[in-house]
Design a protein around this motif. Structure first.
Motif, PDB file in Angstrom:
ATOM      1  N   THR A  25       1.170  -1.050  -0.070  1.00 45.43           N
ATOM      2  CA  THR A  25      -0.154  -0.105  -0.587  1.00 45.43           C
ATOM      3  C   THR A  25       1.027   1.017  -0.068  1.00 45.43           C
ATOM      4  O   THR A  25       2.000   1.635   0.636  1.00 45.43           O
ATOM      5  CB  THR A  25      -1.158  -0.400   1.290  1.00 45.43           C
ATOM      6  OG1 THR A  25      -2.211  -0.972   1.680  1.00 45.43           O
ATOM      7  CG2 THR A  25      -2.145   1.239   1.047  1.00 45.43           C
ATOM      8  N   VAL A  26       0.469   2.161  -1.179  1.00 42.56           N
ATOM      9  CA  VAL A  26       1.140   3.358  -0.635  1.00 42.56           C
ATOM     10  C   VAL A  26       1.102   4.576   0.035  1.00 42.56           C
ATOM     11  O   VAL A  26      -0.389   4.548  -0.115  1.00 42.56           O
ATOM     12  CB  VAL A  26       1.635   4.885  -2.454  1.00 42.56           C
ATOM     13  CG1 VAL A  26       2.126   5.542  -2.664  1.00 42.56           C
ATOM     14  CG2 VAL A  26       1.699   3.425  -3.589  1.00 42.56           C
ATOM     15  N   VAL A  27       1.135   4.810   1.324  1.00 39.85           N
ATOM     16  CA  VAL A  27       0.811   4.791   2.252  1.00 39.85           C
ATOM     17  C   VAL A  27       1.269   6.493   2.653  1.00 39.85           C
ATOM     18  O   VAL A  27       1.132   7.703   3.201  1.00 39.85           O
ATOM     19  CB  VAL A  27       1.587   4.248   3.781  1.00 39.85           C
ATOM     20  CG1 VAL A  27       0.265   3.011   3.614  1.00 39.85           C
ATOM     21  CG2 VAL A  27       2.741   3.902   3.965  1.00 39.85           C
ATOM     22  N   ARG A  28       2.760   7.096   1.877  1.00 36.39           N
ATOM     23  CA  ARG A  28       3.047   8.537   1.707  1.00 36.39           C
ATOM     24  C   ARG A  28       3.740   8.878   0.801  1.00 36.39           C
ATOM     25  O   ARG A  28       4.466   7.958  -0.329  1.00 36.39           O
ATOM     26  CB  ARG A  28       4.062   8.780   2.570  1.00 36.39           C
ATOM     27  CG  ARG A  28       4.847   9.862   3.162  1.00 36.39           C
ATOM     28  CD  ARG A  28       5.232  10.025   4.235  1.00 36.39           C
ATOM     29  NE  ARG A  28       7.088   9.528   3.810  1.00 36.39           N
ATOM     30  CZ  ARG A  28       7.499  10.458   3.144  1.00 36.39           C
ATOM     31  NH1 ARG A  28       7.156  11.589   3.043  1.00 36.39           N
ATOM     32  NH2 ARG A  28       8.928   9.415   3.577  1.00 36.39           N
ATOM     33  N   VAL A  29       3.060  10.319   0.088  1.00 32.98           N
ATOM     34  CA  VAL A  29       3.982  10.334  -1.657  1.00 32.98           C
ATOM     35  C   VAL A  29       4.654  11.952  -1.052  1.00 32.98           C
ATOM     36  O   VAL A  29       3.440  12.985  -0.640  1.00 32.98           O
ATOM     37  CB  VAL A  29       3.180  10.106  -2.072  1.00 32.98           C
ATOM     38  CG1 VAL A  29       3.683  11.259  -3.492  1.00 32.98           C
ATOM     39  CG2 VAL A  29       2.727   8.669  -2.608  1.00 32.98           C
ATOM     40  N   GLU A  30       5.437  11.523  -1.568  1.00 36.69           N
ATOM     41  CA  GLU A  30       6.149  13.536  -1.261  1.00 36.69           C
ATOM     42  C   GLU A  30       6.819  13.691  -2.974  1.00 36.69           C
ATOM     43  O   GLU A  30       7.689  13.266  -4.059  1.00 36.69           O
ATOM     44  CB  GLU A  30       7.796  13.576  -0.444  1.00 36.69           C
ATOM     45  CG  GLU A  30       7.287  14.376   0.889  1.00 36.69           C
ATOM     46  CD  GLU A  30       8.339  13.835   1.898  1.00 36.69           C
ATOM     47  OE1 GLU A  30       9.385  14.327   1.152  1.00 36.69           O
ATOM     48  OE2 GLU A  30       8.765  13.988   2.962  1.00 36.69           O
ATOM     49  N   GLY A  31       6.154  15.012  -3.461  1.00 41.69           N
ATOM     50  CA  GLY A  31       6.468  14.729  -4.797  1.00 41.69           C
ATOM     51  C   GLY A  31       5.552  14.649  -6.171  1.00 41.69           C
ATOM     52  O   GLY A  31       4.923  14.378  -5.541  1.00 41.69           O
ATOM     53  N   TYR A  34       3.288   8.826 -10.112  1.00 41.53           N
ATOM     54  CA  TYR A  34       2.465   8.007 -10.711  1.00 41.53           C
ATOM     55  C   TYR A  34       1.266   7.340 -10.608  1.00 41.53           C
ATOM     56  O   TYR A  34       0.342   7.748 -10.571  1.00 41.53           O
ATOM     57  CB  TYR A  34       2.506   6.890 -11.868  1.00 41.53           C
ATOM     58  CG  TYR A  34       1.675   6.096 -12.608  1.00 41.53           C
ATOM     59  CD1 TYR A  34       1.501   6.585 -13.656  1.00 41.53           C
ATOM     60  CD2 TYR A  34       1.331   4.942 -12.272  1.00 41.53           C
ATOM     61  CE1 TYR A  34       0.440   6.143 -14.973  1.00 41.53           C
ATOM     62  CE2 TYR A  34       0.250   4.726 -13.450  1.00 41.53           C
ATOM     63  CZ  TYR A  34       0.188   5.404 -14.975  1.00 41.53           C
ATOM     64  OH  TYR A  34      -0.701   5.041 -15.493  1.00 41.53           O
ATOM     65  N   ARG A  35       1.658   6.936  -9.273  1.00 42.68           N
ATOM     66  CA  ARG A  35       0.441   6.258  -8.425  1.00 42.68           C
ATOM     67  C   ARG A  35       0.177   7.282  -7.135  1.00 42.68           C
ATOM     68  O   ARG A  35       1.430   7.713  -6.477  1.00 42.68           O
ATOM     69  CB  ARG A  35       0.326   4.839  -7.842  1.00 42.68           C
ATOM     70  CG  ARG A  35      -0.003   4.317  -9.223  1.00 42.68           C
ATOM     71  CD  ARG A  35      -0.766   4.347  -9.758  1.00 42.68           C
ATOM     72  NE  ARG A  35      -2.784   3.850  -9.044  1.00 42.68           N
ATOM     73  CZ  ARG A  35      -2.669   2.763  -8.550  1.00 42.68           C
ATOM     74  NH1 ARG A  35      -2.686   1.898  -8.985  1.00 42.68           N
ATOM     75  NH2 ARG A  35      -4.081   2.703  -8.063  1.00 42.68           N
ATOM     76  N   ARG A  36      -1.448   7.683  -6.167  1.00 43.70           N
ATOM     77  CA  ARG A  36      -0.649   8.775  -5.246  1.00 43.70           C
ATOM     78  C   ARG A  36      -1.243   7.800  -3.800  1.00 43.70           C
ATOM     79  O   ARG A  36      -1.403   6.435  -4.769  1.00 43.70           O
ATOM     80  CB  ARG A  36      -2.884   9.412  -5.007  1.00 43.70           C
ATOM     81  CG  ARG A  36      -2.305  10.097  -6.553  1.00 43.70           C
ATOM     82  CD  ARG A  36      -0.986  11.229  -7.335  1.00 43.70           C
ATOM     83  NE  ARG A  36      -0.401  12.244  -5.438  1.00 43.70           N
ATOM     84  CZ  ARG A  36       0.309  12.508  -5.481  1.00 43.70           C
ATOM     85  NH1 ARG A  36       1.641  12.325  -5.723  1.00 43.70           N
ATOM     86  NH2 ARG A  36       0.579  13.735  -4.352  1.00 43.70           N
ATOM     87  N   THR A  37      -1.588   7.702  -2.629  1.00 43.87           N
ATOM     88  CA  THR A  37      -1.434   7.466  -1.649  1.00 43.87           C
ATOM     89  C   THR A  37      -2.981   6.500  -1.165  1.00 43.87           C
ATOM     90  O   THR A  37      -3.640   7.090  -1.674  1.00 43.87           O
ATOM     91  CB  THR A  37      -1.462   8.557  -0.672  1.00 43.87           C
ATOM     92  OG1 THR A  37      -2.178   8.940  -0.889  1.00 43.87           O
ATOM     93  CG2 THR A  37      -0.190   9.159   0.172  1.00 43.87           C
ATOM     94  N   GLY A  38      -2.843   5.185  -0.809  1.00 43.26           N
ATOM     95  CA  GLY A  38      -4.065   4.080  -1.138  1.00 43.26           C
ATOM     96  C   GLY A  38      -3.844   3.855  -2.371  1.00 43.26           C
ATOM     97  O   GLY A  38      -4.512   2.072  -2.493  1.00 43.26           O
ATOM     98  N   ALA A  39      -2.868   3.588  -3.477  1.00 43.32           N
ATOM     99  CA  ALA A  39      -3.126   3.003  -4.565  1.00 43.32           C
ATOM    100  C   ALA A  39      -2.301   1.718  -3.515  1.00 43.32           C
ATOM    101  O   ALA A  39      -1.330   1.508  -2.914  1.00 43.32           O
ATOM    102  CB  ALA A  39      -1.691   3.380  -5.489  1.00 43.32           C
ATOM    103  N   ARG A  40      -2.377   0.358  -4.507  1.00 42.38           N
ATOM    104  CA  ARG A  40      -2.765  -1.023  -3.664  1.00 42.38           C
ATOM    105  C   ARG A  40      -2.624  -2.420  -4.653  1.00 42.38           C
ATOM    106  O   ARG A  40      -2.584  -2.227  -6.172  1.00 42.38           O
ATOM    107  CB  ARG A  40      -3.862  -1.653  -2.890  1.00 42.38           C
ATOM    108  CG  ARG A  40      -4.064  -1.008  -1.342  1.00 42.38           C
ATOM    109  CD  ARG A  40      -5.480  -1.119  -1.060  1.00 42.38           C
ATOM    110  NE  ARG A  40      -5.538  -0.908   0.256  1.00 42.38           N
ATOM    111  CZ  ARG A  40      -6.146   0.060   0.573  1.00 42.38           C
ATOM    112  NH1 ARG A  40      -6.834   1.427  -0.435  1.00 42.38           N
ATOM    113  NH2 ARG A  40      -6.500   0.888   2.178  1.00 42.38           N
TER     114      ARG A  40
END
Length: 367
Positions: A25-31, A34-40
């Motif tokens: 699970t993507v839980v943090r993004v800086e900058g 392609y995918r945002r937080t919540g992508a699984r």
């Protein structure tokens, strides 16, 4: 939600006696990413996966790390920094230019795991769900655990009233903004509790009031997006294909039984002046934030004038989009469906629907 449904279905299809799996699970993004937080991404130890956490640059490495996490039966938080110019850094070749935290959680089929919780959200898809995924909570909660937030009492398990109150306030702020983002609070023991606050809105629902041939490509496109299509029509006047493709078909006299919410759009497309005129006051009586009317502006203005004279229209036009659809030069039913869906997505997202090259801000809002 479409990706979550695919992950749930794939997980249910696994033979858990022979195959183990993990959820990334993507839980943090800086900058930029392609995918945002919540992508699984569901990853099985046989090398197969469903979903995605990037545009393809991270999945291979995530597979290796998932196999290790499964073998160790221990969650792991992986940080991918693609801002470095190092040509050997994962993701640099695709120009991601961001920092992405991915939580990889082994899934135990014999206990309530993250996929089970996601499945319960899918089954209750017309509700807003708030999930708190624990990314760091030394000595308090296991990493990877998901708390289904339903109010302050959902945080009693923290055993720290002050921290729970602070986290609840933060969660409520995210919920009010309808934004998912990481959050952290300091516990009484000095440790930092870090969670990913995920606000899962209901999937967009389009209520299509019409039964002509141009409804069909619109329903097919809605299905492809993983949205819901409710067709208001006489069941005897639609084909069997519509029964198979629409989420539901509702008799016109049962319109009030539809569950309308802030993620619902109504499109009047009967191709019959009297029918659209009759349906507009009914649509305005709902909470739907988007009401589209197919057809030329002159026709809609005539409907407004007649309903006003009859005392059935007060002049509210903020929610009304007529002619419905974005100006993309659509001509065929399929292209018109695309323009309608694009405008609905823009309105529900609070966007203008303009070319991205004209946007003087990042494509995605940053927490």
């Amino acid at each position: 939600m479409k990706e979550i449904v695919a992950i749930v279905n794939a997980y249910d299809a696994l033979d858990h006696a022979t195959t183990r799996a993990a959820l990334a699970t993507v839980v943090r993004v800086e900058g930029s990413s392609y995918r945002r937080t919540g992508a699984r991404m569901l990853i099985a130890d046989n090398g197969r996966w469903v979903g995605g956490i990037s545009g393809g640059c991270l999945e291979g490495d995530a597979l290796k790390r998932a196999r290790l996490a499964i073998a160790q039966t221990k969650p792991t938080l992986v940080t991918y920094d693609t801002t470095d110019d190092d040509a050997y850094q994962i993701g640099v070749g695709l120009g991601c230019n961001g920092i992405i935290d991915v939580l990889i959680t082994p899934l135990d089929p014999n206990t309530t795991n993250p996929v089970h919780i996601l499945k319960s959200c899918v089954e209750d898809s017309r509700q807003t769900h708030v999930l708190l995924t624990v990314t760091n909570a030394p000595g308090v909660l296991p990493q990877g655990e998901i708390i289904r937030y339903e109010g302050r009492d959902s945080l009693n398990g923290l055993g720290d009233e002050a921290a729970a109150n602070q986290l609840a306030q933060t969660v409520e702020e995210h919920l009010a903004q309808q934004k998912s983002a990481p959050a952290s609070v300091t516990m009484a023991n000095g440790q930092t509790l870090e969670v990913f606050v995920e606000v899962m809105l209901p999937v967009p629902q389009l209520v299509l009031m019409g039964q002509q041939y141009d409804v069909y490509p619109l329903v097919r496109l809605i299905n492809e997006l993983g949205w819901q299509a409710v067709v208001v029509a006489n069941p005897q006047k639609v084909s069997q294909a519509m029964f198979a493709e629409a989420t539901s078909i509702v008799q016109p006299d049962a319109f009030q039984t539809i569950a309308f919410d802030a993620q619902t759009a109504i499109v009047l497309m009967a191709h019959d002046y009297k029918t659209d005129k009759y349906n507009l006051p009914k649509a305005l009586a709902t909470v739907a934030p988007f009401i589209g009317i197919l057809g030329p502006r002159k026709r809609t203005d005539k409907i407004f004038a007649e309903l006003t004279a009859e005392g059935l229209f007060t002049g509210e036009t903020d929610r009304i989009h007529a002619p419905v659809g974005l100006d993309i030069g659509a001509a065929s039913p399929e292209e018109i469906a695309l323009s309608i869906v694009a405008e609905v997505r823009a309105v529900l997202s609070g966007r203008e629907g303009m070319s991205l090259r004209l946007r003087n801000a990042p494509i995605h809002d940053h927490p």
